[in-house]
Design an enzyme around this catalytic site. Structure first.
Site, PDB file in Angstrom:
ATOM      1  N   ARG B  73      10.679  -4.764  -2.319  1.00 38.16           N
ATOM      2  CA  ARG B  73      11.040  -6.040  -1.726  1.00 38.16           C
ATOM      3  C   ARG B  73       9.861  -6.690  -0.985  1.00 38.16           C
ATOM      4  O   ARG B  73       9.476  -7.817  -1.275  1.00 38.16           O
ATOM      5  CB  ARG B  73      12.191  -5.793  -0.761  1.00 38.16           C
ATOM      6  CG  ARG B  73      12.693  -6.985  -0.033  1.00 38.16           C
ATOM      7  CD  ARG B  73      13.727  -6.533   0.976  1.00 38.16           C
ATOM      8  NE  ARG B  73      14.870  -5.910   0.323  1.00 38.16           N
ATOM      9  CZ  ARG B  73      16.098  -6.415   0.366  1.00 38.16           C
ATOM     10  NH1 ARG B  73      16.336  -7.517   1.020  1.00 38.16           N
ATOM     11  NH2 ARG B  73      17.088  -5.805  -0.226  1.00 38.16           N
ATOM     12  N   THR B  74       9.287  -5.973  -0.064  1.00 38.64           N
ATOM     13  CA  THR B  74       8.206  -6.548   0.739  1.00 38.64           C
ATOM     14  C   THR B  74       6.975  -6.802  -0.116  1.00 38.64           C
ATOM     15  O   THR B  74       6.315  -7.837   0.003  1.00 38.64           O
ATOM     16  CB  THR B  74       7.853  -5.611   1.909  1.00 38.64           C
ATOM     17  OG1 THR B  74       9.050  -5.317   2.623  1.00 38.64           O
ATOM     18  CG2 THR B  74       6.856  -6.242   2.848  1.00 38.64           C
ATOM     19  N   LYS B 101      -5.264  12.861  -3.935  1.00 36.64           N
ATOM     20  CA  LYS B 101      -4.449  13.126  -2.752  1.00 36.64           C
ATOM     21  C   LYS B 101      -5.280  13.314  -1.490  1.00 36.64           C
ATOM     22  O   LYS B 101      -4.868  12.960  -0.412  1.00 36.64           O
ATOM     23  CB  LYS B 101      -3.595  14.368  -2.983  1.00 36.64           C
ATOM     24  CG  LYS B 101      -2.165  14.020  -3.359  1.00 36.64           C
ATOM     25  CD  LYS B 101      -1.253  15.195  -3.111  1.00 36.64           C
ATOM     26  CE  LYS B 101       0.179  14.721  -2.871  1.00 36.64           C
ATOM     27  NZ  LYS B 101       1.100  15.818  -2.672  1.00 36.64           N
ATOM     28  N   ARG B 123       0.940  -1.266   4.029  1.00 34.50           N
ATOM     29  CA  ARG B 123       2.093  -0.554   4.590  1.00 34.50           C
ATOM     30  C   ARG B 123       1.765   0.923   4.581  1.00 34.50           C
ATOM     31  O   ARG B 123       1.257   1.442   3.594  1.00 34.50           O
ATOM     32  CB  ARG B 123       3.354  -0.809   3.781  1.00 34.50           C
ATOM     33  CG  ARG B 123       4.462   0.170   4.185  1.00 34.50           C
ATOM     34  CD  ARG B 123       5.798  -0.180   3.664  1.00 34.50           C
ATOM     35  NE  ARG B 123       6.296  -1.399   4.271  1.00 34.50           N
ATOM     36  CZ  ARG B 123       7.546  -1.836   4.109  1.00 34.50           C
ATOM     37  NH1 ARG B 123       8.385  -1.161   3.356  1.00 34.50           N
ATOM     38  NH2 ARG B 123       7.931  -2.946   4.678  1.00 34.50           N
ATOM     39  N   HIS B 151       6.523  -4.484  12.168  1.00 30.75           N
ATOM     40  CA  HIS B 151       6.617  -5.115  10.865  1.00 30.75           C
ATOM     41  C   HIS B 151       6.669  -6.613  11.171  1.00 30.75           C
ATOM     42  O   HIS B 151       7.717  -7.241  11.102  1.00 30.75           O
ATOM     43  CB  HIS B 151       7.892  -4.633  10.159  1.00 30.75           C
ATOM     44  CG  HIS B 151       7.986  -5.052   8.720  1.00 30.75           C
ATOM     45  ND1 HIS B 151       7.037  -5.812   8.090  1.00 30.75           N
ATOM     46  CD2 HIS B 151       8.948  -4.804   7.797  1.00 30.75           C
ATOM     47  CE1 HIS B 151       7.418  -6.018   6.828  1.00 30.75           C
ATOM     48  NE2 HIS B 151       8.563  -5.415   6.632  1.00 30.75           N
TER      49      HIS B 151
END
Lengths: 435, 326
Positions: B73-74, B101, B123, B151
Site C-alpha cells: 500500500r505505502t 543478507k 521503510r 510514519h
C-alpha cells in the site's frame, strides 16, 4: 627501557593524593626498583644523590595507578575489536595500571588453561597488570558451574558471567556457596532477563516517544533483591556489577545494613550520561545496562560520594563500526572507556560532586582491597604503579585519535579536564604524553 | 480547477519554502509548514481527479523506494505520487532482491546513493533507521515508517482526510485506539494532530500503551466506551496478531470485545463521527466490517486516495528545495 633506567627515580613538586591515608597535598615520592621507597609530604627533597633521575612534577597530581575491575577486549575470538595489546596500550595511555578482563570471550575464560593463556599473553605484552576474571558457569551460559577452584589457583581474581545474568537461582546459589569455600568473589549483573529481553532503553516518556523497546528500571532491583537474598543465605562475597538505579541503591543499602559481604561498582558512563543522551539514536550511547533518568544518575553520584558504591569501572567494551553503524536497536551495546576514564572521573570532582580523594579511592584502593592487591596506595613498599596527571588541562575527546582499536566513545567531542602525563607500572614508564 | 502549471508556479513563488532537507518526523514541523503541506496536497487531490494527472514538477528526478519491510500500500502510494509528478521510480526490496543478507542498512544506502537518486523513500523495522540513513546519503530521505517511531506521511494524509471531511482539524476530538505502543502511525498522528489544534485521546489496554504516555499531552483511556464517548473521530490502529505471543493481550476474541470498534461502541461517539484506519485491517478483530464499510461513517477509502496527494505534496516540497540548490 628498563635496562637504561636509573636505579631510582624521584618525583618532586607533586600534589600527592593517597587514598589510604587520605593525604592530599604537596609531596615527593621516590621509586626504587619498581617499588615506592619513600613518600615525603614536602614539595622538595634534600640530599638527592647524582644517580637518581628527578622528575619535576610542577604541581601535577601524582596518584596510584587506576585499577579497572571491568574491561573487555576481543581476545580471544574477536581481535578486530580489540586485542590484549591494544587494550593494554589504551590502558597505559589512560592511567590504568591494572585491569580485570571479563571472561565472555570466544571461547570463554572458563577453565584454568584459558586463565593461563590470558596471563601468558599479558606477560608477553609487558605493559600493564592484567588480571583475568573467570566465568562463573561454563561458557557463561548459566547452567553448569565452571572450575572456580582451579581457575582461582591459576590466577582468576573473581568469577562472573559478565553481561549475562545467571537466571537459574539454583545455579547461582550453588556458584555463591561453592565460591565461598574458596574465598572467591562472585560478580553479577543484576537484570531480570525476562523484563529486559530485547530492551535497548529504560522505560519512560523518552524511550516511549522514540519508539524504542524498553525495560522498566525495576528489572535491576528485582534481580538485585534475589542476589542479596542468596548472598545472605550463602554468606558469599558478592560484587554487584554496574548498579545504576536509585531503587537498587536503596536495596544495596539495606543489604549493607544487614552486614552482607556485598560491594558494588558503578560505570563511569552511568555517572556521566543519562537517558536523554540517546535522543538522536546515537548508538555510542547504546549501553547495557541502558542509560537511566537524571534522578538515577544523581543518586549514583551521591552513592559514590557517600561510599555506598565503592568502585567505579570504565566498563570498557570495544565495538567496531560494523556493530555500531546500525539502527539503535540493532547496534551492539557498550562503550570504550579506558582512555577517557580519568578525565571523565575528574569531571565529577570539578563539578564539585565528589571529593578528589574519594574519587581516586574508588578507582585505586577500593578495587585493590576487593582483589587483595598491594597496589592502589602511595605507601612505602607498595608497587610503583603510578599516574602523573594534570587535573586541570582542558582536553577535547576525539574518538578517532584513541589508541583502542574500536572508537565507540560516548565522550567523543566532549570537553573535559585532565590529561595523563605519565603512567608507571612497577616503576617502568609505560606511557608518556607527547609534549 | 487548478492546473498543473498553477501549482508549479505556486510552489516556486512560495514565501516560505519547505525548510527541511528530509521528511523524517512530524516533530520538525511547525504549524504553518504543516498547513502549507496540506494546502498543497489539497491542490493535488484536484489534479488526481482529472483524466490528465501527469505533472512535471519532478521531471528528470529519480525516486528510490527502499522498503526493508514489505508494504504494498505505502510503496505503491509513493510510486504513484512520484510518477504523477514526472519522476522515475525504482522499487527495491532488500529482503527479496539479490542484496546479500550481511549487507547493513548503511551499506545499502551508500550503494544506492552512488546511483544518484534525488529522493529516497525508506521503510525499516528499526526506530531511527530513516534518520540514520539521512546522515549517510546526499539525497532527500523520506521516512515511510521506522519501527515504532514515526510514519509522518501517514499523519499528513490523515490530517488531510480530516480537514476535507470536517473543514478543519482544529477543535476536533480524535480517539486513537488500539496498539499505541507498537504504532508509528499513532506517534506521528499524536504529534501532527496536536500541532493542528486537535484534542487527542489514546485508547487501549495498558499493556499496549507506551511508557510515559501520560505525558504526551493526550488523555489516556483503558475503557474504550469512555474513550470514544462524544468524539468526532475514531482512528483505529492495526493489531499485529503476533502480539498474542508476548502476553500483551489474551486473545483476539477478548481484544475485539473490549477494544474492537463495533456499531455499539461507535454509537457512543458524536452523531457525526467518522472512522479511520491506516490499513491493512484485521476485520473482526480491531474493527467490525459493518463499520469499516459503512460509507456514512468510514473515511478509510478516502484515506487511501489522500495518501497519494499527501505524498505528492511532500515530494514536491522537497524537490523544490533541490531545485533551489539548497
Amino acid at each position: 627501557m628498563s635496562a637504561a633506567s636509573p636505579r631510582a627515580t624521584a618525583f618532586v613538586g607533586a600534589r600527592l593524593v593517597d587514598p589510604e591515608s587520605g593525604y592530599d597535598g604537596p609531596g615527593c615520592l621516590v621509586v626504587v626498583e619498581g617499588v615506592i621507597a619513600d613518600v615525603v609530604r614536602r614539595p622538595t627533597l634534600d640530599n638527592l644523590s647524582a644517580d637518581i633521575r628527578v622528575v619535576d612534577c610542577n604541581g601535577a597530581l601524582l596518584i596510584p595507578g587506576l585499577i579497572d575491575l571491568r574491561v573487555k577486549t576481543g581476545e580471544p575470538g574477536a581481535e578486530p575489536k580489540e586485542t590484549l595489546k591494544s587494550a593494554a596500550r589504551a590502558a597505559a595511555a589512560g592511567g590504568v595500571t591494572s585491569m580485570v578482563l571479563q571472561p565472555d570471550t570466544d571461547p570463554a575464560v572458563d577453565d584454568p588453561a584459558m586463565v593461563d593463556f590470558i596471563l601468558r599473553r599479558a606477560r608477553d605484552i609487558e605493559l600493564v597488570h592484567v588480571y583475568p576474571a573467570g566465568a562463573a558457569t561454563k561458557g557463561c551460559e548459566g547452567s553448569r558451574m565452571a572450575e572456580i577452584g582451579l581457575m582461582r589457583e591459576a590466577g582468576a581474581v573473581y568469577f562472573t558471567d559478565a553481561d549475562k545474568p545467571i537466571i537459574d537461582s539454583k545455579v547461582f546459589r550453588r556458584v555463591l556457596s561453592y565460591a565461598k569455600a574458596f574465598g572467591a568473589m562472585v560478580a553479577h549483573r543484576p537484570a531480570d532477563p525476562y523484563l529486559s529481553a530485547g530492551a535497548v532503553a529504560t522505560a519512560g516518556e523518552f524511550s516511549g516517544r522514540l519508539g524504542l523497546p524498553s525495560a522498566p528500571a525495576v528489572a535491576e532491583r528485582i534481580m538485585l533483591e534475589r542476589d542479596l537474598a542468596l548472598c545472605e543465605l550463602t554468606g558469599a562475597r558478592l560484587l554487584v556489577d554496574q548498579i545504576t538505579t536509585a531503587d537498587s541503591l536503596a536495596s544495596l543499602e539495606r543489604g549493607r545494613a544487614k552486614g552482607l559481604a556485598v560491594a558494588a561498582t558503578a560505570s563511569i558512563n552511568h555517572l556521566s550520561f543519562n537517558e536523554l543522551d540517546i535522543g538522536d539514536y546515537r548508538t555510542f550511547y547504546r549501553l547495557d545496562p541502558p542509560l537511566r533518568p537524571e534522578d538515577d544518575r544523581q543518586a549514583l553520584i551521591d552513592a559514590v560520594a557517600s561510599g555506598l558504591v565503592e568502585v567505579i569501572v570504565s566498563a570498557h567494551a570495544p565495538a567496531p563500526p560494523e556493530d555500531k553503524r546500525l539502527p539503535f536497536s540493532e547496534a551492539a551495546p557498550g562503550a570504550v572507556g579506558l582512555e577517557t576514564f580519568l578525565p571523565a572521573l575528574l569531571a565529577l570532582h570539578h563539578d564539585g560532586r565528589v571529593a578528589l580523594a574519594d574519587l581516586i579511592r574508588a578507582v585505586t584502593l577500593a578495587p585493590a582491597r576487593l582483589l587483595g592487591l598491594e597496589a592502589g596506595r602511595l605507601t612505602v613498599g607498595a608497587p610503583a604503579d603510578l599516574v602523573l596527571c594534570d587535573a586541570f588541562a582542558p582536553v577535547v575527546i576525539d574518538a578517532d585519535r584513541l589508541i583502542s582499536k574500536s572508537k565507540n566513545s560516548p565522550f567523543d567531542g566532549r570537553r573535559l579536564q585532565g590529561q595523563v602525563l605519565m603512567t608507571l607500572v612497577d616503576g617502568r614508564v609505560v606511557h608518556q604524553a607527547q609534549p | 480547477m487548478e492546473t498543473g502549471a498553477d501549482i508549479e508556479a505556486s510552489i516556486r513563488t512560495r514565501a516560505f519554502p519547505f525548510p527541511h532537507p528530509h521528511f523524517l518526523s512530524v516533530q520538525g514541523l511547525n504549524r504553518p509548514q504543516a498547513e502549507q503541506l496540506l494546502d498543497l496536497a489539497d491542490a493535488f487531490v484536484a489534479v488526481n481527479r482529472q483524466a490528465e494527472k501527469k505533472l512535471g514538477l519532478l521531471r528528470g528526478r529519480t525516486l528510490v523506494n527502499l522498503f526493508f519491510e514489505a508494504s504494498t500500500r505505502t510503496q505503491s502510494s509513493f510510486e504513484l505520487a512520484a510518477k504523477r509528478l514526472g519522476a522515475d521510480v525504482v522499487n527495491m526490496s532488500p529482503r527479496t532482491s539479490s542484496m546479500t543478507k550481511g549487507e547493513t542498512l548503511i551499506d545499502t544506502a551508500v550503494t544506492l546513493n552512488a546511483m544518484k537518486p534525488d529522493l529516497l523513500v525508506v521503510r525499516h523495522a528499526a526506530s531511527g533507521a530513516a534518520a540514520l540513513l539521512s546522515q549517510k546519503v546526499s539525497c532527500s530521505v523520506i521516512n515511510a515508517g521506522d519501527g515504532w517511531h514515526e510514519h509522518p506521511t501517514q499523519a499528513l494524509l490523515d490530517a488531510l482526510t480530516l480537514r476535507r471531511a470536517f473543514g478543519k482539524v482544529e477543535g476536533l476530538t480524535v480517539a486513537i485506539c488500539g496498539d499505541v505502543q507498537h504504532s508509528r502511525v499513532a506517534r506521528s498522528n499524536v504529534g501532527l494532530l496536536q500541532l493542528l489544534g486537535a484534542r487527542v485521546r489514546l485508547v487501549g489496554p495498558p499493556t499496549l500503551m507506551p511508557s510515559g504516555v501520560e505525558r504526551w499531552g493526550a488523555e489516556v483511556f483503558h475503557d474504550m466506551r469512555k474513550g470514544v464517548a462524544g468524539v468526532d473521530v475514531v482512528m483505529m490502529l492495526r493489531l499485529q496478531l503476533e502480539r498474542m505471543d508476548g502476553a500483551f493481550v489474551p486473545s483476539t476474541r477478548e481484544y475485539s470485545r473490549y477494544f474492537g470498534l463495533d456499531s455499539e461502541k461507535l454509537a457512543l461517539a458524536a452523531p457525526h463521527v467518522r472512522v479511520m484506519h491506516p490499513g491493512p485491517m484485521n476485520r473482526g478483530v480491531e474493527i467490525e466490517s459493518g463499520v469499516a464499510d459503512d460509507p456514512r461513517v468510514s473515511l478509510i477509502q478516502e484515506q487511501v486516495e489522500m495518501g497519494v496527494a499527501a505524498r505528492m505534496a511532500v515530494l514536491a516540497s522537497l524537490a523544490a528545495r533541490l531545485e533551489a540548490g539548497q
